[in-house]
Enzyme design. Structure first.
Site, PDB file in Angstrom:
ATOM      1  CB  ALA A  66      -0.836  -0.072   1.523  1.00 50.08           C
ATOM      2  N   GLY A 116      -0.092  -5.672  -1.045  1.00 48.76           N
ATOM      3  CA  GLY A 116      -1.548  -5.931  -1.671  1.00 48.76           C
ATOM      4  C   GLY A 116      -0.342  -6.203  -3.107  1.00 48.76           C
ATOM      5  CD  GLU A 119      -4.063  -8.455   0.220  1.00 47.60           C
ATOM      6  OE1 GLU A 119      -4.513  -8.513   1.476  1.00 47.60           O
ATOM      7  OE2 GLU A 119      -3.409  -6.989   0.764  1.00 47.60           O
ATOM      8  CD  GLU A 141      -0.232  -6.499   4.196  1.00 45.07           C
ATOM      9  OE1 GLU A 141      -0.785  -6.167   3.338  1.00 45.07           O
ATOM     10  OE2 GLU A 141       0.278  -7.469   4.693  1.00 45.07           O
ATOM     11  CG  MET A 328      30.229  -5.154  21.310  1.00 48.17           C
ATOM     12  SD  MET A 328      29.096  -5.340  20.823  1.00 48.17           S
ATOM     13  CE  MET A 328      28.232  -4.911  22.140  1.00 48.17           C
ATOM     14  CG  ASP A 347      41.650  -9.942  22.364  1.00 44.92           C
ATOM     15  OD1 ASP A 347      42.238  -8.998  23.408  1.00 44.92           O
ATOM     16  OD2 ASP A 347      40.832  -9.947  22.070  1.00 44.92           O
ATOM     17  CB  VAL A 404      38.572  -3.098  25.024  1.00 42.41           C
ATOM     18  CG1 VAL A 404      39.388  -2.779  23.448  1.00 42.41           C
ATOM     19  CG2 VAL A 404      38.521  -1.105  25.119  1.00 42.41           C
ATOM     20  CD  GLU A 406      31.844   1.467  28.529  1.00 41.26           C
ATOM     21  OE1 GLU A 406      30.814   2.092  28.358  1.00 41.26           O
ATOM     22  OE2 GLU A 406      32.022   0.712  27.130  1.00 41.26           O
ATOM     23  CE  LYS A 411      34.734   1.416  26.429  1.00 44.82           C
ATOM     24  NZ  LYS A 411      34.880   0.622  25.058  1.00 44.82           N
ATOM     25  CB  SER A 433      26.976   1.145  26.697  1.00 44.72           C
ATOM     26  OG  SER A 433      27.391   0.454  27.851  1.00 44.72           O
TER      27      SER A 433
END
Length: 721
Positions: A66, A116, A119, A141, A328, A347, A404, A406, A411, A433
């Site tokens: 739609a 749609g 359909e 939908e 992560m 690492d 690395v 937190e 860091k 974060s």
């Protein structure tokens, strides 16, 4: 005709090619519906026309569904259920006329056919689908809080049976060509350039111009109604499951179940009327408006990088550096390699770096075992990940991401080492974060090229990327970060620097509110259940166990050490968590004990000792009040982020809250929730909570101004679309 190309060949086959002007993709509009009605009547009336092929003149696809912009405008103005049902009627009647007009129609589906679009194809008597990697069909939908309004809930069950169709309708799953053929959604596959010819050949074979459900003696495959053998699974159990999964906050799944169950027992015309009734009810709901605005219109804007700085050339990362091969970093490395980017995974030891690559190996092995990849493709992805301990390997990377631990000192150390090895024009992104980007950028000699890139775990499954601008981050660096988000197939939001940014700040209020409730004497089971009933995926006590009470405290202590002012009366929660960790040794799930117990049988349960630690009050609060508290405290934090200039675009707050922290999708996000409640009413509710529970519920100045002036956070939906 403006939207259709109509030609008739020497064999009497009409070719009706859909081609909406000024659109990259065809969508169902009122104008197209009117022209389809005229085209059907012409096919039916002209003696020289044997049948018709419906296809698209666009290479990008068949029909994508739609016109959401048109529907959004109607919702902005307000629409009731009867008007919503009438809105679906023109297309519903045209497609019904198509299948009973007496002439055969074949759909040559040369690309994407959703909503749609599918359909329309289902109403045709024969369907040929292009067999190509990017082609898919589906009825999505439900993701917009709606159900198919052009016959999808009635034709699909009649075609393949209720038991096979309900999973598609209830999840919005898109089918690849081979899956669609196997299920019987289409009759044949063909090369994209041959779909029209394949459909034409079927028409030349003098086929029937009737649908199976219009023939005498037809029965829905597998049966329909209360006596069907599958009814206990498809109706009774599915209704219970849908109610439990949605907590009845999302009305579309239950409406779909009702429409299918009721409609399948009626002749098609009555069934379509049932469908339109439920469509109208859903369209008139706040949920449909919220989902349409946030999860379709605004998400598309973010995915298309609508807020990307103008005038900056597009950049493509061919080699990405990832510092830290923990969960992560390994997830980032896998996600990048999976989209064709070479990755230097670095690492402290080779063993740790190799362990990060093994994460990708394990993920790929699962994909191969489940048929989602091949050994050859998996091997190619794995070959792009290069584990190392040598910072010199970063020299050829256009973008480096630090992932690395937190902790600011850790860091800073890896940032300085990376900066010495990186190219002079490479971008450095910090995956954090909570730690402010401006402070972290001090360890990088080119702060204009330093930016925050907050991924969510598990990276390969979580769709959001929160991009954070430091005080000196350049617009060119922002553009390059957004370009990388697009490469990684992430939905990016952009925020300004702040401790906790947007997502962590907002989610932190959810956790702390749950612990505060516990201290107030609210039963822990009631806290967890109220959060889930509000629509949060997990309760706050379970979440803080997953994150770890110990890590949560370390983040708080880092804030205090930095001289930051902790927000929202942290003593309500921090003191309790400190006692849990330091006195009781209950550090969270990883330690085997937190607010929950984690017995050997694997079934966690709330720790009984909470009753002694936080004695329950004699009279427990109403669950509805607890639900409002969870929704309100997070929405207030979203409003504060607008007030403080942390969030630049209200759409980013809504998208970030749903995709990043699991704020209930039915609300449309934290700011849409405020608008759904009503700005003035929300302010009144917040002030009532503030009077009883504390100043953390006080609305910010910008929200008070908006409430007084009745100024919404979001522009009209039609304009945004």
């Amino acid at each position: 005709m403006q939207n259709l190309n109509f030609t008739v060949d020497a064999d009497g086959i009409a070719l009706i090619a859909i081609d909406l002007p000024d659109r990259s993709m065809n969508v169902i509009t009122p104008g197209l519906t009117q022209e389809l009605a005229a085209a059907v009547e012409r096919v039916a009336a002209e003696v020289g026309i044997r049948g018709a092929v419906l296809t698209s003149a666009k290479a990008e696809g068949f029909v994508a569904g739609a016109d959401i912009g048109f529907m959004a405008g109607l919702l902005e103005d307000g629409i009731d259920a009867p008007a919503g049902a009438r809105l679906a009627e023109p297309l519903s009647l045209v497609l019904r006329r198509l299948e009973i007009c007496g002439k055969p129609f074949a759909a040559a589906i040369n690309g994407l056919a959703l909503g749609g679009g599918l359909e329309l194809a289902l109403a045709c008597h024969y369907r040929v689908l292009a067999d190509a990697p990017k082609v898919a069909v589906g009825l999505p939908e439900v993701g917009l809080g709606l159900l198919p309004g052009g016959g999808g809930t009635q034709r699909l069950p009649r075609l393949i049976g209720i038991e096979k169709s309900l999973p598609l309708l209830l999840t919005g799953q898109q089918l690849r060509p081979a899956e669609a053929l196997k299920l019987g959604v289409v009759h044949a596959l063909a090369e994209p350039a041959q779909v029209v010819q394949a459909a034409r050949q079927w028409l030349l074979a003098s086929p029937k111009a009737t649908q199976p459900w219009d023939e005498k003696g037809y029965r829905v495959p597998g049966g329909a109604g209360p006596t069907a053998s599958h009814v206990s699974r498809t109706v009774t159990a599915a209704t219970t499951l849908a109610a439990a999964q949605t907590q009845r906050n999302l009305p579309a799944p239950l409406a779909i179940l009702s429409a299918v169950y009721e409609g399948a027992q009626l002749p098609m015309d009555g069934a379509l009327a049932i469908e339109r009734k439920y469509f109208g009810q859903l369209l008139a709901s706040d949920v449909a408006r919220n989902l349409m605005r946030t999860m379709f219109i605004n998400k598309q804007r973010c995915d298309k990088l609508a807020n990307r700085p103008a005038g900056v050339p597009k950049a493509k990362v061919t080699r990405l550096g990832v510092l830290g091969a923990g969960m992560m970093g390994a997830g980032i490395a896998y996600s990048a390699a999976n989209v064709g980017i070479d990755v230097v995974l670095l690492d402290a030891t080779q063993e740790q770096a190799e362990r990060g690559k093994q994460y990708a190996q394990n993920t790929l092995d699962k994909a191969v075992s489940r048929g989602r990849s091949t050994p050859q493709k998996a091997a190619a992805v794995l070959a792009r990940i290069h584990p190392t301990t040598d910072f010199a390997a970063l020299a050829g990377c256009e973008f480096v991401i630090e992932a690395v631990f937190e902790q600011r000192g850790v860091k800073a150390e890896v940032t300085r080492k990376a900066a010495a090895a990186m190219a002079g024009d490479a971008v450095f992104g910090s995956n954090t974060s909570t730690l402010p980007i401006t402070g972290l950028a001090e360890a990088f000699e080119r702060p204009a090229d330093f930016i925050g890139v907050h991924f969510f775990s598990p990276v390969e499954r979580m769709p959001l990327l929160e991009i954070i601008l430091g005080e000196k981050t350049s617009q060119a660096t922002l553009a390059r970060a957004l370009d990388l988000a697009e490469q990684l197939r992430k939905t990016p939001i952009v925020v300004n620097d702040s401790r906790g940014f947007f997502t962590s700040r907002t989610f932190g209020t959810f956790i702390k509110e749950g612990v505060a409730m516990l201290q107030e004497g609210v039963l822990p089971a009631l806290i967890e259940n109220a959060a889930r009933q509000a629509g949060m995926p997990v309760g706050p006590l379970a979440v803080v166990d997953e994150v770890s009470l110990e890590i949560t405290l370390k983040v708080y202590d880092q804030w205090v050490a930095d001289g930051a002012q902790p927000l929202h009366e942290p003593a309500l929660s921090v003191n309790l968590m400190r006692k849990m960790v330091e006195e009781l040794g209950r550090k969270g799930k990883a330690a085997g004990a937190g607010f929950f117990e984690y017995p050997a049988d694997g079934k966690k349960r709330l720790w009984p000792g909470l009753a002694q630690l936080c004695p329950p009050q004699a009279s427990q609060p109403d669950v509805e009040e607890l639900k409002r508290r969870f929704l309100t405290i997070q929405a207030l934090e979203g409003a504060r982020c607008i007030d403080e200039g942390v969030v630049r675009d209200p759409a980013d707050a809504d998208i970030g809250s749903i995709l990043g922290i699991g704020y209930p999708a039915w609300t449309g996000g934290v700011l849409s929730y405020i608008e759904t409640v009503g700005l003035q009413r929300f302010v009144e509710q917040a002030r009532d909570f503030a009077a009883r529970l504390g100043p953390r519920y006080e609305p910010p100045a910008d929200l008070l101004r908006r409430a007084a002036e009745q100024q919404a956070y979001h522009p009209p939906m039609a304009a945004a679309a």
